[in-house]
Design an enzyme around this catalytic site. Sequence first.
Site, short mmCIF file in Angstrom:
data_model
loop_
_atom_site.label_atom_id
_atom_site.label_comp_id
_atom_site.label_asym_id
_atom_site.label_seq_id
_atom_site.Cartn_x
_atom_site.Cartn_y
_atom_site.Cartn_z
N SER A 322 0.80 -1.22 0.00
CA SER A 322 0.00 0.00 0.00
C SER A 322 0.83 1.27 0.00
CB SER A 322 -0.92 0.01 1.21
OG SER A 322 -1.75 -1.13 1.18
N ASP A 361 -10.75 -6.42 -0.78
CA ASP A 361 -10.13 -5.39 0.03
C ASP A 361 -9.61 -6.07 1.29
OD1 ASP A 361 -10.48 -2.08 0.15
OD2 ASP A 361 -10.02 -3.06 2.09
N HIS A 367 -14.97 -0.34 2.97
CA HIS A 367 -14.76 0.97 3.61
C HIS A 367 -15.92 1.92 3.38
CE1 HIS A 367 -10.58 -0.55 3.41
NE2 HIS A 367 -10.43 0.15 4.54
N CYS A 380 -7.67 2.09 1.54
CA CYS A 380 -8.71 1.31 0.89
C CYS A 380 -8.17 0.71 -0.41
CB CYS A 380 -9.92 2.21 0.60
SG CYS A 380 -11.11 1.42 -0.51
#
Lengths: 616, 379
Positions: A322, A361, A367, A380
């Site tokens: 991420s 996810d 989310h 997210c």
Amino acid sequence: MQLKDTIHESRAFLNRAIVAGLLVAIAALALIWRMVQLQITNHEHFTTLSRENRVKVVPLPPTRGLIYDRRDVLLAQNRPAYSLEITPEQVDDIDTLLKDLAQVIEINDDDLERFWQLKKRKRRFDSVPIRVNLSPDETAQFAVYRHRFPGVDIKAQLLRHYPYDVKTTHVLGYVGRVSQRDLEQIDASNYAGTSHIGKNGVERTYESALHGSVGYEQIEINAAGRRVRTLEQTPPEPGVDVHLHIDIALQEVAMRAFGDNNGAIVAINPQNGGVLAFVSQPGYDPNLFVEGISRKDYDALQENPDRPLYNRALRGQYPPGSTIKPFMGLAGLEYGTIQFDTSAYCPGYFQLPGNTHKYRDWKKSGHGSMDLDSAIVQSCDVFFYKLAYELGIDRLHDFLSQFGFGDRTGIDLTGESTGLLPSRQWKRRARNQPWYPGETLIMGIGQGYFLTTPLQLAAATAAIANNGTYYTPHVVDYLQSRATGEITPIPPTSQPIPKALQQNWDDVRKGMTNVVESPRGTAKRIRSSEYRIAGKTGTAQVFTVGQDEDYNEEEIDKKLRDHALFIAYAPVENPQIAIAVVVENGGHGGSAAAPIAREVMDAYLLNRDEPLEATQ
Amino acid sequence: MSYSPRQLGDLTPTDPNRRQGLLAVFHIDLPLLVGLLLLCGYGLIVLYSASGENLGQVERQALRIVLAFMVTLAIAQLNPGTLRRWSPSLYAVGMLMLVGVLVFGEIGKGAQRWLDLGIVRFQPSELVKLAVPLMIAWYLAEQRLPPTWQRLLFAALMIAAPVLLIAKQPDLGTALLVASAGAFVLFLAGISWRLIGGLVVAAAAAAPVIWYTMRDYQRQRVLTFLDPENDPLGAGYHIIQSKIAIGSGGLYGKGWLNGTQSQLDFLPERHTDFIFAVLSEEFGLIGVLILLALYLFVIARGMYIATRAQDTFTRLLAGSLTLEFFVYLFVNTGMVSGLLPVVGVPLPLVSYGGTSLVTLMAGFGMLMSIHTHRRLLPT
């Protein structure tokens, strides 16, 4: 009768005496002819031979330059070391001598192996080390028995020593004995008298500066090759001192913060690309390599499952996870694919049109409604699946390559990995397969083929922090000649990243700031009251979870646990330090990696003058 | 013809070689004495340099020279008749000792040469250097010259026996000197040229046989002589370094104490067998010619004494001793300059060491004795 005989004999004798005299004369003339031939006719030839006999050119090795950190703490020094050396010429029976010597001083198999190897290469009157790095106790102990060992002496030489040993290994590298392979790559004449050469790290990259230039002296030698007197001398030019951007205090703090975990941290000054901290955990003691590492020690390092010899900061290739999301977001904004306030709904998974495969996810429940800011803050995945899909692999590749992904950064250390920034061309070339849209999606969350080194991540983070200038990271700040004091700076090299809109950059930085500052941020635990930090957590999968399985951290082996990543810079208003941290099998970036970054930042931004002591 | 024993100072006024003062009283031949003193003095100067300016060594050698001259003078006092009478006994003692060396001898430098007599260590081969010419001269002088074939054969056997014993020690250099001393007696005694020619042919034919009986190190020396560069760090090293020393000396030399080959130890055995190379390097061709001139002067004087000797024994003895001295000189300088194979023979009167010095000077004592004890010939 007798008289007649006597006269006759006397005559005969005289004849023979004359013949003998002639023979003597002929022999004497032959001798004189020979002497004329040697001393007159071939005089010059023999004069040359005589000169070659007695005059020898001896190289004078230069002293190696020292290495300092950014606050002039000495990181690599030349220390007198004592070795026990044997001059074979002066010893009748080496085997017996070695046996006797072993009674007095410890000599192991490695010492013996090195001794016999070096002995082959040296002349009989050169001394060969049998033991190196004698302790003061050993030196004193041998002195007592010295008289029993003619031809054995204690010799002093300057030997490289790294006082911070394990804390500096992966950036400084080390020097080792010049090998045959080294000799093929260097100007051998310049190393005529040099025993050691940089094998790794700064020692290797800046070898020519650190080494200096060899000097020469013409000496008169006797038949045994021993020096009689000096005829002429050209002094050597000592090596230049190297000053690093590296801060040994940060190295120390970072290593302590890692604890038992493996991983890497790279901290860069975003204003010039100078590398402030460069740690790969675990490290190893470079001093072991200086005098030739023993087989046992080397095997131990080689077989250690934590792979201490592996420079993770430079060569480790990890999926960015991420931590790539701010760059993805910036790509979306710059290409106009999204606006800052474009929102998307996250149901916990993403599906490509016309495909049932669910791209999940990390948060199973989803989310909900997300804009770029909240997608970065809460990390997210679905938002970035969608964004990546809309951008497409080609634009993603082009945009990310501006931040140095997929290529060597060009840092002044050798052996760097390129990482892997996938593209259609790459896949065709490497796998001979077309690019699939699903691969674009997982690339949007820093997974799949995408691999980065901690160094690349730190350099890219620095480019975000400094608002769009990609600096080539470099370890060395400047070189300084000890003789003249003259300073040669190593100027930063940089490449501006073209901007569509300044606001886009500000927006992404705002998102990164909220990752730490916002109560919902994934790195909110490292929030500081004294300065503001911007960052992004990441988790890189080591173990692929099946389509409908859950990932249970407790149940899987530590080796298969996710790598925890974190990128950050601070202070937000005026970035001084940009950091990338990878904690192997650390789990979540926010909990495992971010606190390490925080400690390093604290040390750099708050306690700049903390004194340090070298580990001796 | 016979001698009567003489007393000191028993010279009659009719003595053709009548001299005044001390020289006559002590039976000294002045030209020979001066020549020998100059040679020894020159030798000491070179030795000071060759020993690495070791004054102690020079002093020791000077002391030996003094002792050797005393031996010369002592022998000069003897009547040649005495020498002649002693010849067979000396030869017998020499032979016994040579056999003794082979049985009881001490080994030094890989060869058995020394005999320990309790007080002094003695090298019997040195005695034999004198005993052989004495013996052969005595033997051949017993009958009219030229000698008969039978006597020649017996004389040859008397030469060959000690030569073989010495060669077996092994000491090729001394064997060569002893053989040459004996051969010179035969030559001067007037053996026929046909025989000499035949011997030369026989020697050439015997060369392969000799080759197979030689020791390894002796063969090596011959091979090295033929091609020193073949083994530059081994056996050829001596010769190569010595030629460099001589050649780099040039006409004038590098100067006393300035020979790099000598002073920096490139030259092996520089104060003993190879001292000629030191001289050549430091004093150049000029120094060599001066040395040769001194030697040739001594040799010429020796030959003159031989031709003026009054009987066969003294003629043969004086002639062969003088020629043996020349062989000494020639073998050494020839070896050092690469003209001959390396044979361990010192440079006479110059090389460091006492044994050969005493023998040589004893020989010169005999020459003086022969020259100063002449009588007025009848008629």
